[in-house]
Design a protein around this motif. Structure first.
Motif, PDB file in Angstrom:
ATOM      1  N   ALA A  18       0.816  -1.207   0.000  1.00  8.95           N
ATOM      2  CA  ALA A  18       0.000   0.000   0.000  1.00  8.95           C
ATOM      3  C   ALA A  18       0.849   1.256   0.000  1.00  8.95           C
ATOM      4  CB  ALA A  18      -0.909  -0.008   1.218  1.00  8.95           C
ATOM      5  N   SER A  19       2.128   1.118   0.338  1.00 10.25           N
ATOM      6  CA  SER A  19       2.941   2.318   0.449  1.00 10.25           C
ATOM      7  C   SER A  19       3.184   2.969  -0.907  1.00 10.25           C
ATOM      8  CB  SER A  19       4.276   1.979   1.094  1.00 10.25           C
ATOM      9  OG  SER A  19       4.975   1.087   0.252  1.00 10.25           O
ATOM     10  N   GLU A  20       2.892   2.233  -1.973  1.00  7.22           N
ATOM     11  CA  GLU A  20       3.101   2.821  -3.291  1.00  7.22           C
ATOM     12  C   GLU A  20       2.075   3.900  -3.606  1.00  7.22           C
ATOM     13  OE1 GLU A  20       2.987  -0.237  -6.134  1.00  7.22           O
ATOM     14  OE2 GLU A  20       4.623  -1.332  -5.212  1.00  7.22           O
ATOM     15  N   PHE A  21       0.973   3.872  -2.876  1.00  7.13           N
ATOM     16  CA  PHE A  21      -0.089   4.786  -3.219  1.00  7.13           C
ATOM     17  C   PHE A  21      -0.001   6.025  -2.354  1.00  7.13           C
ATOM     18  CE2 PHE A  21      -1.383   0.640  -4.441  1.00  7.13           C
ATOM     19  CZ  PHE A  21      -1.910   0.844  -5.695  1.00  7.13           C
ATOM     20  N   ALA A  22       0.662   7.030  -2.888  1.00  5.31           N
ATOM     21  CA  ALA A  22       0.751   8.269  -2.147  1.00  5.31           C
ATOM     22  C   ALA A  22      -0.614   8.924  -2.158  1.00  5.31           C
ATOM     23  CB  ALA A  22       1.780   9.177  -2.792  1.00  5.31           C
ATOM     24  N   ARG A  35     -12.777   4.807  -5.920  1.00  9.12           N
ATOM     25  CA  ARG A  35     -13.736   5.908  -5.951  1.00  9.12           C
ATOM     26  C   ARG A  35     -14.431   5.999  -7.302  1.00  9.12           C
ATOM     27  NH1 ARG A  35     -14.009   7.800  -1.330  1.00  9.12           N
ATOM     28  NH2 ARG A  35     -12.191   8.143  -0.026  1.00  9.12           N
ATOM     29  N   VAL A  76     -10.245   4.587 -13.111  1.00  9.85           N
ATOM     30  CA  VAL A  76      -9.042   5.418 -13.028  1.00  9.85           C
ATOM     31  C   VAL A  76      -9.083   6.571 -14.026  1.00  9.85           C
ATOM     32  CG1 VAL A  76      -7.434   3.790 -12.013  1.00  9.85           C
ATOM     33  CG2 VAL A  76      -7.808   3.766 -14.466  1.00  9.85           C
ATOM     34  N   PHE A  77      -9.720   6.379 -15.173  1.00 12.75           N
ATOM     35  CA  PHE A  77      -9.801   7.474 -16.154  1.00 12.75           C
ATOM     36  C   PHE A  77     -11.276   7.828 -16.382  1.00 12.75           C
ATOM     37  CE2 PHE A  77      -6.180   4.792 -17.826  1.00 12.75           C
ATOM     38  CZ  PHE A  77      -5.191   5.542 -17.238  1.00 12.75           C
ATOM     39  N   LEU A 135      -9.570  -0.372 -21.759  1.00 11.61           N
ATOM     40  CA  LEU A 135      -8.313  -0.009 -21.090  1.00 11.61           C
ATOM     41  C   LEU A 135      -8.615   0.433 -19.668  1.00 11.61           C
ATOM     42  CD1 LEU A 135      -6.582   2.067 -23.898  1.00 11.61           C
ATOM     43  CD2 LEU A 135      -5.928  -0.183 -23.076  1.00 11.61           C
ATOM     44  N   VAL A 170      -9.467  -2.592 -17.308  1.00 14.32           N
ATOM     45  CA  VAL A 170      -8.286  -3.388 -16.978  1.00 14.32           C
ATOM     46  C   VAL A 170      -7.395  -2.630 -16.003  1.00 14.32           C
ATOM     47  CG1 VAL A 170      -6.181  -4.365 -17.931  1.00 14.32           C
ATOM     48  CG2 VAL A 170      -8.326  -4.704 -19.104  1.00 14.32           C
ATOM     49  N   VAL A 171      -7.144  -1.353 -16.310  1.00 13.79           N
ATOM     50  CA  VAL A 171      -6.230  -0.587 -15.459  1.00 13.79           C
ATOM     51  C   VAL A 171      -6.856  -0.357 -14.088  1.00 13.79           C
ATOM     52  CG1 VAL A 171      -4.938   1.547 -15.240  1.00 13.79           C
ATOM     53  CG2 VAL A 171      -5.146   0.451 -17.454  1.00 13.79           C
ATOM     54  N   LEU A 215      -6.252  -3.382 -12.120  1.00 16.52           N
ATOM     55  CA  LEU A 215      -4.846  -3.559 -11.760  1.00 16.52           C
ATOM     56  C   LEU A 215      -4.358  -2.495 -10.788  1.00 16.52           C
ATOM     57  CD1 LEU A 215      -3.369  -4.517 -15.222  1.00 16.52           C
ATOM     58  CD2 LEU A 215      -3.634  -5.993 -13.241  1.00 16.52           C
ATOM     59  N   GLN A 216      -4.947  -1.308 -10.851  1.00 10.73           N
ATOM     60  CA  GLN A 216      -4.354  -0.166 -10.174  1.00 10.73           C
ATOM     61  C   GLN A 216      -5.144   0.387  -9.003  1.00 10.73           C
ATOM     62  OE1 GLN A 216      -1.682   2.143 -10.251  1.00 10.73           O
ATOM     63  NE2 GLN A 216      -0.991   0.086 -10.728  1.00 10.73           N
ATOM     64  N   ALA A 217      -6.448   0.264  -9.054  1.00 10.09           N
ATOM     65  CA  ALA A 217      -7.249   1.053  -8.116  1.00 10.09           C
ATOM     66  C   ALA A 217      -7.833   0.210  -6.993  1.00 10.09           C
ATOM     67  CB  ALA A 217      -8.350   1.787  -8.874  1.00 10.09           C
ATOM     68  N   ARG A 231      -6.771  -1.017  -0.195  1.00  9.32           N
ATOM     69  CA  ARG A 231      -5.797  -1.766   0.620  1.00  9.32           C
ATOM     70  C   ARG A 231      -6.360  -3.128   0.983  1.00  9.32           C
ATOM     71  NH1 ARG A 231      -4.090   0.958   5.788  1.00  9.32           N
ATOM     72  NH2 ARG A 231      -2.426  -0.567   5.823  1.00  9.32           N
ATOM     73  N   MET A 236       4.065   9.542   5.298  1.00  7.54           N
ATOM     74  CA  MET A 236       2.651   9.857   5.067  1.00  7.54           C
ATOM     75  C   MET A 236       1.821   8.584   5.142  1.00  7.54           C
ATOM     76  SD  MET A 236       2.731  10.569   0.956  1.00  7.54           S
ATOM     77  CE  MET A 236       4.018  11.794   0.864  1.00  7.54           C
ATOM     78  N   THR A 284      -0.906   6.060   4.277  1.00  6.06           N
ATOM     79  CA  THR A 284      -1.695   5.787   3.080  1.00  6.06           C
ATOM     80  C   THR A 284      -3.159   5.655   3.406  1.00  6.06           C
ATOM     81  OG1 THR A 284      -1.154   3.505   3.441  1.00  6.06           O
ATOM     82  CG2 THR A 284       0.094   4.653   1.764  1.00  6.06           C
ATOM     83  N   GLN A 341      -0.805   7.064  -8.024  1.00  6.47           N
ATOM     84  CA  GLN A 341      -1.659   6.004  -8.556  1.00  6.47           C
ATOM     85  C   GLN A 341      -2.073   6.309  -9.979  1.00  6.47           C
ATOM     86  OE1 GLN A 341      -5.334   5.430  -6.480  1.00  6.47           O
ATOM     87  NE2 GLN A 341      -5.969   3.864  -7.915  1.00  6.47           N
TER      88      GLN A 341
END
Lengths: 590, 304
Positions: free
Chosen positions: A8-12, A117, A120-121, A192, A195-196, A199-201, A204, B1, B3, B81
């Motif tokens: 989860a730390s990748e998500f600033a 939420r 992503v796009f 797209l 899929v994204v 993979l991305q959203a 946690r 920070m 998350t 993200q």
């Protein structure tokens, strides 16, 4: 329990910005028409798809009238009949089912189920819908141009599709190909996004192996679509070149209406290869989301964990992979090398393995479950039955020697309508009855739902079971009328009339559904946040229907998979995915 | 920070761009259908105003839209993200594009290895070819068509000459140009990472220039094919596949060059930093992809 799976730390967190009123739509039109909210876009997709699907339903009724009572109604002539066959098939497969499962359910369920939420796009999502709408409008336009829509059959096989004499070779075929191209463009943008987002959203703790099977099904189906649609795009381009610029990719030397055409040496089989390289994955683009949705519905209403979750996931992936190497089983009669037939028959039968795994797992999920027999559950179980029925005839048709005599008969129509028409539509209904309470905040009427279910299920079986028999008798498909032939028994005409009556019953049953949809919007019982006591995240939102941004200030954190129903020792019958282990109450008395 | 701090989240404000873009695309495609239909009826005197109007709307929206994405990124509104999502989005898009070209190559292989052989009288369906066109020799590239009255023979093919004559073989030079442009775009990427702004502008400028030269030579080649070699889209399946494959590749090079040119303008405006340059990176991925396709084209369309 450090059970948070991905890092989860990748998500600033986003930049220092208050959640501003600015970002929520201020006007009615901004909220419901020009919306970028995945939920609203999903509803737009669904309404458009169902509307165009109703057009296709009416077309099928007109065809049935002709077939059932050939000399009674003079509503349509033979060219109209071919045009209706074409438009019915194309609309149902592409513009209804693909758009509804991926654009409709995908948009609504992916962000909510993975705890995001929105997509992503969001803008890309929005443009995807509006381009889809443009594609539908261009398709509809072909009913109003000179010559009408194309009558080449939904497979658009050349040389028929672009030879003079076929209905709609002026405008119809061009509009069809342009509309398909536009659909693919719109779909690629939406795809797209799905899929994204998966993979991305994910929130946690939502590892891939904790995702509900609905999301898995839609995810893999979208990947298939991204990889398969380009083949259709390419064949559309090449067909347009053949039609307009005098190339001869697909057109053989032939004599048409007494004259030699300006083509020679092309290969219609090449088109078939390209088309079915798209066309077979397309079957699973529709089927995989249905598999996923039905798994979740069965598990929820049987109050039991899905049986063999991992196998279910890997079966979806395996079916997706295999679907790319079975396409030529649609072409056994095209005269291809028998060794190819052998290869494709083998791969086709291999696909039965993961599919059977899924069916067994559905049945085992039901076994000894605490089944709540409500409307979505009835539709879901109806799907399992129907899918087995359609799947078994698939084994017949997958074998070359059995397929050859059955090819292009009503047996094939019965097979693919059972497996690709009725089955996914039953899932569509199951899903609508299941998620309508979350989408609108109100329950659909139960009695109307049950009437709808039984009429639809029994009605469709009355339509398609006799068709198997007609097919075995040798009745060819796509014929406007059969006249006097030696091999077709006279009673088959009676059967055709009965099928037509059943078709009207099924169509009538849908009125109950539509009435239910509209009526329950205002008069339905208030549903509460989680009427089915389900575990997945979309039922855990603070508001019903969920507001813009889906979740309130905090995104949910996921601690478990989506199927904690009837956990041994736990006090509650179900434990939502976002309940931490420390909050689970156990019956300690024992 | 932490998350867990999702209390401040960003949902983009409402926008008209997608609707206008869809309107542009829809109008353009309907205009295209209209155009194609006129073409078919042989009355190519129409104005095609719908097509151009749609295209103009689309182009205007895209300029505004991309400008806004860049501006938002500069304001720091794009979080980690979202940036990762761009990377995945571009990857899957290129994957989809790979399948697009795979279908074209599939058509080429099928034509060469099956259809042509049958037309020449060999194989399972050879008997028809043998009966219709007994004189036809199945040799790729096809310069003698089965029935020249339907499809005139091309004068000559694009097939590669012996190695010693490659000095005057245009496709060879095009290959060299495109391959070196892949290197230069990589150099530009390295320059961004090292913070060498001058080198970035220089290398990127050279890349765009190479792209333009490639397109120029491609046009030269087409003109030469049409006017002197007699090889056109309508001269049998060899010409058809040749122009189909190289044409769609050329279209992608055009797009790629345009995208890189936009990145060049951005480089001159001081955009991109060593840790934030995905706009450039996506463009360079696209460029490498177009390059790889060309390598396959050069081998399968020209040499083999």
């Amino acid at each position: 329990m450090s059970d948070v799976a991905h890092d989860a730390s990748e998500f600033a967190p986003p930049a220092e910005l208050e959640e501003m009123e600015l970002y929520h739509p201020k006007t009615w039109i901004g909220k419901y028409v020009w919306s970028q909210d995945a939920k609203t876009i999903a509803i737009q997709y669904a309404i458009t798809a169902i509307a165009i699907g109703l057009v296709a339903l009416v077309l099928s009724l007109l065809m049935r009238l002709q077939l059932g009572f050939p000399n009674t109604f003079s509503l349509i002539d033979p060219s109209n009949y071919l045009q209706f066959v074409t438009m019915h098939g194309m609309i149902m497969v592409i513009y209804l089912l693909t758009a509804l499962f991926l654009g409709g359910f995908g948009n609504y369920l992916i962000p909510l189920m993975v705890g995001a939420r929105d997509m992503v796009f969001p803008y890309l999502n929005m443009i995807s819908y509006w381009v889809y709408l443009a594609a539908v409008l261009i398709l509809v336009a072909s009913f109003f141009v000179a010559g009408g829509p194309t009558g080449a059959g939904w497979t658009l096989y050349p040389p028929q599709s672009i030879s003079p004499g076929t209905p709609g070779t002026d405008w119809g075929i061009i509009l069809m190909l342009v509309s398909l191209a536009l659909f693919i463009v719109g779909f690629t943008m939406g795809g797209l996004n799905y899929v994204v987002t998966v993979l991305q959203a994910r929130t946690r703790g939502m590892s891939l192996m904790r995702m509900p099977l609905t999301v898995w099904g839609i995810f893999i189906a979208t990947i298939l679509a991204l990889l398969a649609f380009p083949a259709l795009f390419v064949s559309a381009i090449m067909m347009l070149l053949d039609l307009l610029l005098g190339t001869s990719f697909f057109m053989p030397a032939m004599v048409s209406l007494g004259d030699q055409t300006a083509y020679d040496g092309g290969s219609p089989i090449l088109f078939q290869h390209l088309f079915w390289f798209f066309g077979h994955p397309e079957v699973y683009i529709v089927a995989l989301p249905a598999f996923g949705i039905v798994s979740d519905i069965l598990s929820t209403h049987a109050r039991k964990a899905i049986f063999g979750y991992r196998m279910m996931v890997w079966a979806i992936v395996a079916i997706g992979g295999l679907s790319f190497i079975v396409w030529a089983h649609h072409m056994y009669v095209s005269g291809m090398n028998p060794l190819f037939g052998f290869f494709f028959a083998t791969t086709t039968l291999i696909i039965a393995v993961p599919t059977a795994i899924k069916v067994y797992n559905w049945v085992l999920t039901l076994w000894q479950g605490n089944i709540r027999m409500n409307v979505p559950m009835m539709f879901a179980i109806g799907f399992v039955f129907t899918f087995i029925n359609g799947g078994l005839t698939g084994l017949f048709l997958g074998n070359v020697t059995v397929d050859l005599p059955l090819s292009d008969t009503y047996f094939v129509i019965a097979h693919f309508h059972m497996v690709m028409g009725v089955s996914p539509i039953l899932v569509v209904y199951a899903a609508i009855y299941h998620w309508y309470p979350k989408i609108t905040g109100r329950m659909l009427n139960d009695t109307l739902g049950k009437i709808h279910f039984w009429m639809t299920l029994l009605g469709t079986y009355s339509i398609y079971y006799p068709m198997h028999y007609l097919g075995l008798e040798g009745l060819p498909r796509r014929y406007f009328a059969y006249g006097d032939t030696a091999f077709i028994s006279e009673s088959s005409q009676d059967l055709n009339a009965a099928i037509t009556i059943a078709a009207f019953v099924v169509a009538f049953a849908q009125l109950f559904f539509l009435y239910n949809l509209v009526r329950s919007l205002r008069k339905g019982e208030p549903a509460g946040d989680n009427p089915w006591e389900a575990t997945t995240l979309e039922w855990q939102t603070e508001h019903t229907p969920p507001q813009h941004g889906n979740f309130s200030k905090e995104l949910p954190v996921v601690y478990r998979w989506a199927y904690d129903y009837g956990l041994p020792g736990a006090k509650d019958d179900f434990i939502p995915q976002n309940v931490p282990p420390s909050n689970v109450v156990y019956e300690t008395d024992k | 920070m932490s998350t867990n701090d999702n209390s401040h989240y960003y949902i983009p404000e409402s926008s008209w761009y997608p609707v206008w873009a869809a309107f542009g695309v829809g109008t353009m495609m309907y205009g295209l259908a209209n155009w194609l239909n006129q073409l078919k009826a042989g009355e190519d005197g129409g104005t095609h105003i719908l097509f151009y109007a749609g295209f103009t709307v689309l182009a205007a929206v895209l300029v505004a839209w991309y400008g806004k994405v860049i501006a938002e990124n500069h304001e720091g509104l794009a979080n980690a993200q979202l940036k990762k999502s761009y990377v995945w989005g571009m990857s899957w898009f290129i994957f989809s594009e790979v399948m697009f070209f795979a279908a074209f190559f599939g058509a080429l292989f099928y034509t060469r290895n099956f259809v042509m052989v049958w037309l020449g009288g060999e194989g399972g369906k050879g008997i028809t070819g043998d009966y219709l066109w007994p004189a036809f020799q199945a040799v790729w590239p096809i310069v003698e068509n089965p029935d020249p009255s339907v499809f005139p023979n091309p004068g000559e093919s694009m097939a590669a000459p012996p190695l010693s004559q490659w000095g005057s073989y245009l496709p060879f030079w095009n290959t060299a140009i495109l391959l070196s442009s892949s290197v230069t775009v990589h150099m530009a990427h390295t320059a961004i990472k090292n913070g060498a702004r001058g080198a970035l502008k220089a290398w990127l400028g050279i890349t765009v220039l190479l792209g333009i030269v490639f397109l120029f030579l491609q046009v030269e080649e087409y003109m030469h094919a049409y006017s002197e070699m007699g090889l056109t889209l309508g001269t049998g399946i060899y010409g058809s596949t040749f122009f189909l494959l190289t044409g769609f590749h050329g279209f992608h090079v055009t797009l790629g060059t345009f995208i890189l040119a936009v990145q060049l303008v951005r480089a001159f405006k001081g955009h991109f930093s060593h840790d934030d340059q995905f706009g450039f990176e996506a463009a360079s991925w696209y460029w490498h992809f177009v390059d790889v396709v060309w390598v396959f084209l050069f081998f399968f369309v020209y040499i083999y």
